[in-house]
Scaffold this motif. Structure first.
Motif, PDB file in Angstrom:
ATOM      1  N   VAL B 116      15.059   1.804 -11.767  1.00  0.00           N
ATOM      2  CA  VAL B 116      15.236   1.572 -13.433  1.00  0.00           C
ATOM      3  C   VAL B 116      14.384   2.749 -14.115  1.00  0.00           C
ATOM      4  CG1 VAL B 116      14.573   0.098 -15.139  1.00  0.00           C
ATOM      5  CG2 VAL B 116      15.282  -0.874 -12.701  1.00  0.00           C
ATOM      6  N   LEU B 117      15.109   3.252 -14.956  1.00  0.00           N
ATOM      7  CA  LEU B 117      14.319   4.277 -15.938  1.00  0.00           C
ATOM      8  C   LEU B 117      13.814   3.436 -17.017  1.00  0.00           C
ATOM      9  CD1 LEU B 117      13.547   7.173 -16.326  1.00  0.00           C
ATOM     10  CD2 LEU B 117      15.447   7.545 -17.651  1.00  0.00           C
ATOM     11  N   ASN B 118      12.517   3.241 -17.199  1.00  0.00           N
ATOM     12  CA  ASN B 118      11.832   2.451 -18.183  1.00  0.00           C
ATOM     13  C   ASN B 118      11.289   3.097 -19.081  1.00  0.00           C
ATOM     14  OD1 ASN B 118       9.596  -0.037 -18.105  1.00  0.00           O
ATOM     15  ND2 ASN B 118      11.393  -0.027 -19.207  1.00  0.00           N
ATOM     16  N   ARG B 119      11.924   3.939 -20.076  1.00  0.00           N
ATOM     17  CA  ARG B 119      11.555   4.712 -21.183  1.00  0.00           C
ATOM     18  C   ARG B 119      12.519   4.392 -22.229  1.00  0.00           C
ATOM     19  NH1 ARG B 119      12.667  10.972 -19.283  1.00  0.00           N
ATOM     20  NH2 ARG B 119      14.857  10.809 -19.915  1.00  0.00           N
ATOM     21  N   ALA B 120      11.983   4.532 -23.401  1.00  0.00           N
ATOM     22  CA  ALA B 120      12.774   4.861 -24.589  1.00  0.00           C
ATOM     23  C   ALA B 120      13.908   5.759 -24.450  1.00  0.00           C
ATOM     24  CB  ALA B 120      12.004   4.833 -25.981  1.00  0.00           C
ATOM     25  N   LYS B 122      16.886   8.191 -23.211  1.00  0.00           N
ATOM     26  CA  LYS B 122      18.300   8.108 -22.444  1.00  0.00           C
ATOM     27  C   LYS B 122      17.698   8.867 -21.089  1.00  0.00           C
ATOM     28  CE  LYS B 122      21.139  11.636 -24.447  1.00  0.00           C
ATOM     29  NZ  LYS B 122      20.251  11.850 -25.661  1.00  0.00           N
ATOM     30  N   PRO B 123      18.283   8.461 -20.046  1.00  0.00           N
ATOM     31  CA  PRO B 123      18.323   9.546 -18.939  1.00  0.00           C
ATOM     32  C   PRO B 123      19.106  10.921 -18.945  1.00  0.00           C
ATOM     33  CG  PRO B 123      19.484   7.214 -18.353  1.00  0.00           C
ATOM     34  CD  PRO B 123      19.360   7.475 -20.077  1.00  0.00           C
ATOM     35  N   ALA B 124      18.511  11.776 -18.701  1.00  0.00           N
ATOM     36  CA  ALA B 124      19.222  13.271 -18.763  1.00  0.00           C
ATOM     37  C   ALA B 124      19.245  13.654 -17.347  1.00  0.00           C
ATOM     38  CB  ALA B 124      18.285  14.032 -19.528  1.00  0.00           C
ATOM     39  N   LEU B 125      18.299  14.130 -16.600  1.00  0.00           N
ATOM     40  CA  LEU B 125      18.126  14.549 -15.279  1.00  0.00           C
ATOM     41  C   LEU B 125      18.427  13.430 -14.446  1.00  0.00           C
ATOM     42  CD1 LEU B 125      15.025  16.585 -15.324  1.00  0.00           C
ATOM     43  CD2 LEU B 125      17.229  17.348 -14.557  1.00  0.00           C
ATOM     44  N   GLU B 126      18.235  12.248 -14.742  1.00  0.00           N
ATOM     45  CA  GLU B 126      18.433  10.997 -13.719  1.00  0.00           C
ATOM     46  C   GLU B 126      19.681  10.402 -14.039  1.00  0.00           C
ATOM     47  OE1 GLU B 126      17.123  11.396 -10.700  1.00  0.00           O
ATOM     48  OE2 GLU B 126      15.628  12.824 -11.732  1.00  0.00           O
ATOM     49  N   GLU B 127      20.543  10.724 -14.992  1.00  0.00           N
ATOM     50  CA  GLU B 127      21.823   9.939 -15.408  1.00  0.00           C
ATOM     51  C   GLU B 127      22.552   9.720 -14.092  1.00  0.00           C
ATOM     52  OE1 GLU B 127      25.435  10.259 -18.851  1.00  0.00           O
ATOM     53  OE2 GLU B 127      24.675  11.729 -17.718  1.00  0.00           O
ATOM     54  N   GLY B 128      23.333   8.721 -13.904  1.00  0.00           N
ATOM     55  CA  GLY B 128      23.916   8.238 -12.883  1.00  0.00           C
ATOM     56  C   GLY B 128      23.222   8.077 -11.772  1.00  0.00           C
ATOM     57  N   ARG B 129      21.948   7.953 -11.590  1.00  0.00           N
ATOM     58  CA  ARG B 129      21.024   7.528 -10.661  1.00  0.00           C
ATOM     59  C   ARG B 129      20.182   6.366 -10.914  1.00  0.00           C
ATOM     60  NH1 ARG B 129      20.062  11.870  -7.049  1.00  0.00           N
ATOM     61  NH2 ARG B 129      22.016  13.081  -7.405  1.00  0.00           N
ATOM     62  N   VAL B 130      20.031   5.893 -11.955  1.00  0.00           N
ATOM     63  CA  VAL B 130      19.133   4.716 -12.310  1.00  0.00           C
ATOM     64  C   VAL B 130      19.733   3.711 -13.506  1.00  0.00           C
ATOM     65  CG1 VAL B 130      16.800   6.309 -12.452  1.00  0.00           C
ATOM     66  CG2 VAL B 130      18.237   6.445 -14.599  1.00  0.00           C
ATOM     67  N   TRP B 131      19.311   2.798 -13.793  1.00  0.00           N
ATOM     68  CA  TRP B 131      19.742   1.647 -14.620  1.00  0.00           C
ATOM     69  C   TRP B 131      18.578   2.149 -15.801  1.00  0.00           C
ATOM     70  CZ3 TRP B 131      18.396  -4.203 -14.544  1.00  0.00           C
ATOM     71  CH2 TRP B 131      18.961  -4.853 -15.632  1.00  0.00           C
ATOM     72  N   PRO B 134      15.264   0.528 -21.889  1.00  0.00           N
ATOM     73  CA  PRO B 134      14.397   1.019 -22.685  1.00  0.00           C
ATOM     74  C   PRO B 134      13.139   0.141 -23.360  1.00  0.00           C
ATOM     75  CG  PRO B 134      16.372   0.496 -23.889  1.00  0.00           C
ATOM     76  CD  PRO B 134      16.663   0.031 -22.521  1.00  0.00           C
ATOM     77  N   LEU B 135      13.272  -1.120 -23.192  1.00  0.00           N
ATOM     78  CA  LEU B 135      12.287  -1.829 -23.424  1.00  0.00           C
ATOM     79  C   LEU B 135      11.265  -2.026 -22.251  1.00  0.00           C
ATOM     80  CD1 LEU B 135      14.021  -4.811 -24.976  1.00  0.00           C
ATOM     81  CD2 LEU B 135      12.499  -3.067 -26.228  1.00  0.00           C
ATOM     82  N   PRO B 136       9.635  -1.902 -22.497  1.00  0.00           N
ATOM     83  CA  PRO B 136       8.800  -1.996 -21.319  1.00  0.00           C
ATOM     84  C   PRO B 136       8.955  -3.236 -20.492  1.00  0.00           C
ATOM     85  CG  PRO B 136       7.776  -1.719 -23.631  1.00  0.00           C
ATOM     86  CD  PRO B 136       9.208  -2.266 -23.870  1.00  0.00           C
ATOM     87  N   ASP B 176       9.650  -5.306  -2.852  1.00  0.00           N
ATOM     88  CA  ASP B 176       8.456  -4.654  -3.715  1.00  0.00           C
ATOM     89  C   ASP B 176       9.060  -4.252  -4.911  1.00  0.00           C
ATOM     90  OD1 ASP B 176       6.742  -5.283  -1.836  1.00  0.00           O
ATOM     91  OD2 ASP B 176       6.683  -3.573  -0.791  1.00  0.00           O
ATOM     92  N   VAL B 177       8.221  -4.210  -5.929  1.00  0.00           N
ATOM     93  CA  VAL B 177       8.474  -3.891  -7.163  1.00  0.00           C
ATOM     94  C   VAL B 177       7.216  -3.071  -7.611  1.00  0.00           C
ATOM     95  CG1 VAL B 177       9.075  -4.160  -9.728  1.00  0.00           C
ATOM     96  CG2 VAL B 177       9.883  -5.575  -8.034  1.00  0.00           C
ATOM     97  N   VAL B 178       7.626  -1.475  -7.795  1.00  0.00           N
ATOM     98  CA  VAL B 178       6.136  -0.678  -7.968  1.00  0.00           C
ATOM     99  C   VAL B 178       6.682   0.190  -9.370  1.00  0.00           C
ATOM    100  CG1 VAL B 178       5.240  -0.642  -5.650  1.00  0.00           C
ATOM    101  CG2 VAL B 178       7.245   0.783  -6.467  1.00  0.00           C
ATOM    102  N   ARG B 179       5.615   0.567 -10.120  1.00  0.00           N
ATOM    103  CA  ARG B 179       5.905   1.672 -11.099  1.00  0.00           C
ATOM    104  C   ARG B 179       5.680   2.946 -10.523  1.00  0.00           C
ATOM    105  NH1 ARG B 179       6.909   2.019 -16.291  1.00  0.00           N
ATOM    106  NH2 ARG B 179       7.063  -0.219 -16.602  1.00  0.00           N
ATOM    107  N   VAL B 180       6.603   4.157 -10.831  1.00  0.00           N
ATOM    108  CA  VAL B 180       6.307   5.137 -10.286  1.00  0.00           C
ATOM    109  C   VAL B 180       6.745   6.072 -11.796  1.00  0.00           C
ATOM    110  CG1 VAL B 180       7.030   7.110  -8.737  1.00  0.00           C
ATOM    111  CG2 VAL B 180       7.273   4.827  -8.021  1.00  0.00           C
ATOM    112  N   GLY B 181       5.507   6.473 -12.263  1.00  0.00           N
ATOM    113  CA  GLY B 181       5.729   7.184 -13.567  1.00  0.00           C
ATOM    114  C   GLY B 181       6.610   6.518 -14.506  1.00  0.00           C
ATOM    115  N   GLU B 182       7.443   7.117 -14.914  1.00  0.00           N
ATOM    116  CA  GLU B 182       8.698   6.187 -15.874  1.00  0.00           C
ATOM    117  C   GLU B 182       9.590   5.602 -15.429  1.00  0.00           C
ATOM    118  OE1 GLU B 182      10.330   9.847 -17.983  1.00  0.00           O
ATOM    119  OE2 GLU B 182       9.082   9.617 -19.635  1.00  0.00           O
ATOM    120  N   GLU B 183       9.430   5.269 -13.978  1.00  0.00           N
ATOM    121  CA  GLU B 183      10.347   4.451 -13.395  1.00  0.00           C
ATOM    122  C   GLU B 183       9.806   3.171 -12.791  1.00  0.00           C
ATOM    123  OE1 GLU B 183      12.621   6.219 -10.427  1.00  0.00           O
ATOM    124  OE2 GLU B 183      13.194   7.974 -11.616  1.00  0.00           O
TER     125      GLU B 183
END
Lengths: 253, 253
Positions: B116-120, B122-131, B134-136, B176-183
């Protein structure tokens, strides 16, 4: 007119690079046209920390522009992130730019990563993001060779013929070569780089990695100051502009 | 005719999934047609460890097929990696398959990652690879909720209506659910999964991450056995089939 700094991510695939060109779509054009929606329909001039080439990506390019709409940075970011759709260009952050601040001239360090996919099988998930080198690379030898290039030197041997910089002198602060699973990654940091400098360094270290050349060779190429003596220019798609350091970093919203 | 195991990576974007479909190109079709070059022009049947959906990616899908050409695995791998071009499907490894071995029935554990890309922005580099969410998200709450789902249960509440498995009983070994940077990344492991099980789990945990539902809610959904009570099916592009474990793993060339 308020001046803003932007933190920008993009996939360079299919774009002609940062700078406007007559032959295709650039990151600069997409951002300037997005900003025209906030500037009475007129595209403002956008300047950037690094003029990335066609096919080169960015995680943290920094851009400056001024628009007539007086928006809080958080709303400017959202508006530009919306208007840059459907391109693979994301506006990750925005901030008010201080008087006299320039993304190009205020930058004190630039950081790039070059990714080599070093396995027999062709890229699939990472196609367009890596240079595929099927023969095994000796990352340790590449790293040792890279350490001989650190410091302040005349980098004419690693400079594109098209480079417009006045001086070939640059100070290479970091050039690390590390193996990460199936990849060999090269991490390069300097206040500024010459045109094609990182890609020419990677293409030359590649010869050491394949053991076609000794560890001392990239340094001998440097000292010879002759671009024709070095290795190939590594292809653009492996390169990502990671981030820029400033003495007073923008506070991104 | 020699039977081979293959280790396969693919970008699922634009493909209809693993399985052949009348409405588009599948990974199975690309691999079977590539193998026809080694089988007197006839496409052999390929079977896989996991029948990934349209848009789902794989780093380590495992495939079995038999061809008439008697090639060492290293040469079969290279030939199939060549003939699957220009598709974003890479044949990372090949091995002789043991008598009676099946990528589907011999597998003892399957591992998936959902990003999950969890940031305000939109995806650019990871478009097509992430959901893009935008909300935290509260990854800690999602992880706590996930731990209540581990073990052997009737997973009817997390099963697609189209699921063809005979039994809804599955043993979830890891979630497992882990935060990895913006993901926010969700890592799921089980001997086997029901159709849409991982995506339905992620879509339900997402409600907890947004704090719309309490930590106990995904477990209550499980116990209710009603798919309509849970969260949405998370979109396919965030999902990657990472790897498969076998009691006697193929020795990949």
């Amino acid at each position: 007119m308020p001046s803003y700094a932007l933190l920008v991510e993009y996939d360079g695939t299919g774009l002609v690079g940062w700078q406007r060109q007559p032959n295709g779509l650039s990151v600069q054009q997409v951002i300037e046209e997005a900003a025209s929606h906030l500037n009475a329909g007129v595209a403002p001039l956008a300047t950037a920390s690094g003029r990335t080439d066609a096919g080169v990506h960015a995680e943290g390019q920094v851009v400056q522009l001024a628009v007539s709409a007086e928006l809080p940075p958080v709303r400017l970011r959202a508006a530009l992130d919306f208007h840059t759709r459907p391109h693979r260009i994301a506006i990750r952050g925005a901030a008010f730019a201080a008087e006299g601040w320039s993304p190009r001239f205020s930058a004190v360090q630039r950081h790039y990563r070059y990714r080599v996919l070093n396995r027999a099988a062709k890229p699939a998930l990472e196609e367009g993001r890596v240079w595929h080198v099927p023969l095994p690379l000796d990352a340790g030898a590449m790293h040792a060779a890279a350490q001989l290039l650190l410091g302040r030197h005349d980098f004419s041997a690693y400079r594109a013929a098209s480079c417009q910089a006045e001086s070939p002198l640059r100070t290479l602060e970091r050039l690390d070569v590390v193996r990460v699973g199936e990849e060999v990654q090269i991490l390069a940091s300097a206040r500024s780089f010459l045109h094609h400098q990182v890609r020419n360094l990677v293409g030359t270290l590649h010869e050491v990695g394949l053991r076609r050349r000794p560890v001392e060779w990239p340094r001998a190429v440097l000292d010879g100051r002759d671009r024709r003596a070095g290795g190939q220019t590594a292809p653009p798609q492996g390169l990502t502009f990671l981030r820029v350091d400033f003495p007073e970093p923008p506070e991104w919203s």
